[in-house]
Design a protein around this motif. Structure first.
Motif, PDB file in Angstrom:
ATOM      1  N   UNK A 175       0.881  -0.859  -0.011  1.00  0.00           N
ATOM      2  CA  UNK A 175       0.006   0.000  -0.190  1.00  0.00           C
ATOM      3  C   UNK A 175       1.020   1.441   0.322  1.00  0.00           C
ATOM      4  N   UNK A 176       0.523   2.509  -0.884  1.00  0.00           N
ATOM      5  CA  UNK A 176       1.650   2.934  -1.210  1.00  0.00           C
ATOM      6  C   UNK A 176       0.891   4.354   0.230  1.00  0.00           C
ATOM      7  N   UNK A 177       2.137   4.760   0.845  1.00  0.00           N
ATOM      8  CA  UNK A 177       2.109   5.988   1.475  1.00  0.00           C
ATOM      9  C   UNK A 177       1.768   7.241   1.669  1.00  0.00           C
ATOM     10  N   UNK A 178       0.307   7.559   2.473  1.00  0.00           N
ATOM     11  CA  UNK A 178       0.393   9.080   1.882  1.00  0.00           C
ATOM     12  C   UNK A 178       0.495   9.617   2.482  1.00  0.00           C
ATOM     13  N   UNK A 179       1.014  11.045   1.737  1.00  0.00           N
ATOM     14  CA  UNK A 179       1.446  11.929   2.655  1.00  0.00           C
ATOM     15  C   UNK A 179       0.935  12.929   2.777  1.00  0.00           C
ATOM     16  N   UNK A 180       0.506  13.971   4.095  1.00  0.00           N
ATOM     17  CA  UNK A 180      -0.454  14.919   3.519  1.00  0.00           C
ATOM     18  C   UNK A 180       0.556  16.019   3.897  1.00  0.00           C
ATOM     19  N   UNK A 181       0.501  17.499   3.015  1.00  0.00           N
ATOM     20  CA  UNK A 181       1.462  18.159   2.492  1.00  0.00           C
ATOM     21  C   UNK A 181       0.527  19.663   2.498  1.00  0.00           C
ATOM     22  N   UNK A 182       1.086  19.916   4.327  1.00  0.00           N
ATOM     23  CA  UNK A 182       0.008  21.223   4.287  1.00  0.00           C
ATOM     24  C   UNK A 182       0.811  22.845   4.185  1.00  0.00           C
ATOM     25  N   UNK A 183       0.820  22.922   3.016  1.00  0.00           N
ATOM     26  CA  UNK A 183       1.768  24.097   2.476  1.00  0.00           C
ATOM     27  C   UNK A 183       1.282  25.861   2.713  1.00  0.00           C
ATOM     28  N   UNK A 184       0.871  26.010   4.116  1.00  0.00           N
ATOM     29  CA  UNK A 184       0.964  27.925   4.512  1.00  0.00           C
ATOM     30  C   UNK A 184       1.991  29.016   3.693  1.00  0.00           C
ATOM     31  N   UNK A 185       2.679  28.738   2.969  1.00  0.00           N
ATOM     32  CA  UNK A 185       3.681  30.089   2.495  1.00  0.00           C
ATOM     33  C   UNK A 185       2.379  30.518   1.048  1.00  0.00           C
ATOM     34  N   UNK A 186       2.105  31.623   1.178  1.00  0.00           N
ATOM     35  CA  UNK A 186       1.622  32.102  -0.125  1.00  0.00           C
ATOM     36  C   UNK A 186       2.656  32.467  -1.767  1.00  0.00           C
ATOM     37  N   UNK A 187       3.428  32.568  -1.190  1.00  0.00           N
ATOM     38  CA  UNK A 187       4.438  32.552  -2.166  1.00  0.00           C
ATOM     39  C   UNK A 187       5.027  31.930  -3.329  1.00  0.00           C
ATOM     40  N   UNK A 188       4.408  30.288  -3.228  1.00  0.00           N
ATOM     41  CA  UNK A 188       4.521  29.864  -4.306  1.00  0.00           C
ATOM     42  C   UNK A 188       6.428  29.666  -4.442  1.00  0.00           C
ATOM     43  N   UNK A 189       6.524  28.838  -5.495  1.00  0.00           N
ATOM     44  CA  UNK A 189       7.921  28.818  -5.390  1.00  0.00           C
ATOM     45  C   UNK A 189       9.395  29.053  -5.128  1.00  0.00           C
ATOM     46  N   UNK A 190       8.489  30.543  -4.463  1.00  0.00           N
ATOM     47  CA  UNK A 190       9.365  31.223  -4.333  1.00  0.00           C
ATOM     48  C   UNK A 190      10.320  31.111  -2.935  1.00  0.00           C
ATOM     49  N   UNK A 191       8.844  30.377  -2.109  1.00  0.00           N
ATOM     50  CA  UNK A 191       8.871  30.126  -0.919  1.00  0.00           C
ATOM     51  C   UNK A 191      10.430  29.828  -0.792  1.00  0.00           C
TER      52      UNK A 191
END
Length: 215
Positions: free
Chosen positions: A1-17
């Motif tokens: 079974x695949x490992x499930x990772x919840x990624x909570x991304x809290x920066x509004x700057x996208x790839x600049x973050x």
């Protein structure tokens, strides 16, 4: 079974973050070990998070008092249950966030307030007190800041984010998160580069520890 990772991304700057970039590094290294890694990406600034008022607030107090929910309250409570189920269904959790004004962005605080609910993620008994309802799982927090908090306050400014996130995740049962500081993200370029390399190294070590635990 695949490992499930919840990624909570809290920066509004996208790839600049810096926090988002380091989180992407962590996820890629994780995927190198587990090609079937399933990432549930929760972008705090794009997610339609409900406001904690009206039927939702009424539902919360209905649960606390043991009253049956009416139709509007039940619908609002179901939305909250869905957010908590994303946490419950994750094998591990990654939170990537900047420090804002000593603490966390208000949208991340909003999400934590929503998933911290009686009967869903914690219980209370007048005799024994509070009890978490979620099971422990690995949690990693990438915490980026313009200052350097690696040895304590930065120019007298406290890091209130680390302590808050530790207690918030413990309270609902997730357990002790690994806090990976990434700072400074401003000022001297060499210091920024060193800080980012050190944070990447700690994230790599986190993956290595997961690999050993899975063997």
């Amino acid at each position: 079974m695949a490992h499930r990772l919840l990624h909570v991304e809290a920066s509004p700057r996208g790839e600049a973050s810096v926090s988002t970039t380091l989180a992407a590094h962590f996820i890629q290294r994780f995927r190198d070990d587990e090609p079937q890694l399933d990432v549930d990406r929760l972008r705090i600034w794009e997610e339609q998070l409900p406001d904690l008022h009206g039927a939702l607030l009424s539902a919360k107090y209905a649960v606390l008092s043991g009253r049956d929910l009416d139709r509007a309250e039940a619908g609002a409570w179901d939305r909250i249950a869905g957010l908590i189920e994303r946490v419950r269904g994750a094998d591990s959790i990654l939170i990537s966030t900047p420090i804002w004004n000593f603490g966390i962005p208000y949208r991340l605080k909003h999400w934590i307030d929503l998933i911290t609910q009686p009967g869903l993620s914690f219980a209370f008994d007048p005799q024994s007190g509070y009890r978490p309802l979620l099971l422990p799982r690995p949690a990693t927090v990438v915490l980026a800041s313009s200052g350097d908090y690696s040895t304590g306050p930065s120019w007298g400014r406290p890091d209130l984010a680390s302590g808050y996130l530790r207690e918030a995740l413990r309270f609902i049962g997730i357990g002790e998160p690994e806090i990976v500081l990434a700072g400074p993200t401003a000022g001297d370029a060499a210091r920024q580069q060193t800080a980012r390399a050190e944070a990447s190294g700690r994230l790599d070590a986190r993956i290595a520890a997961h690999r050993r635990a899975a063997q």
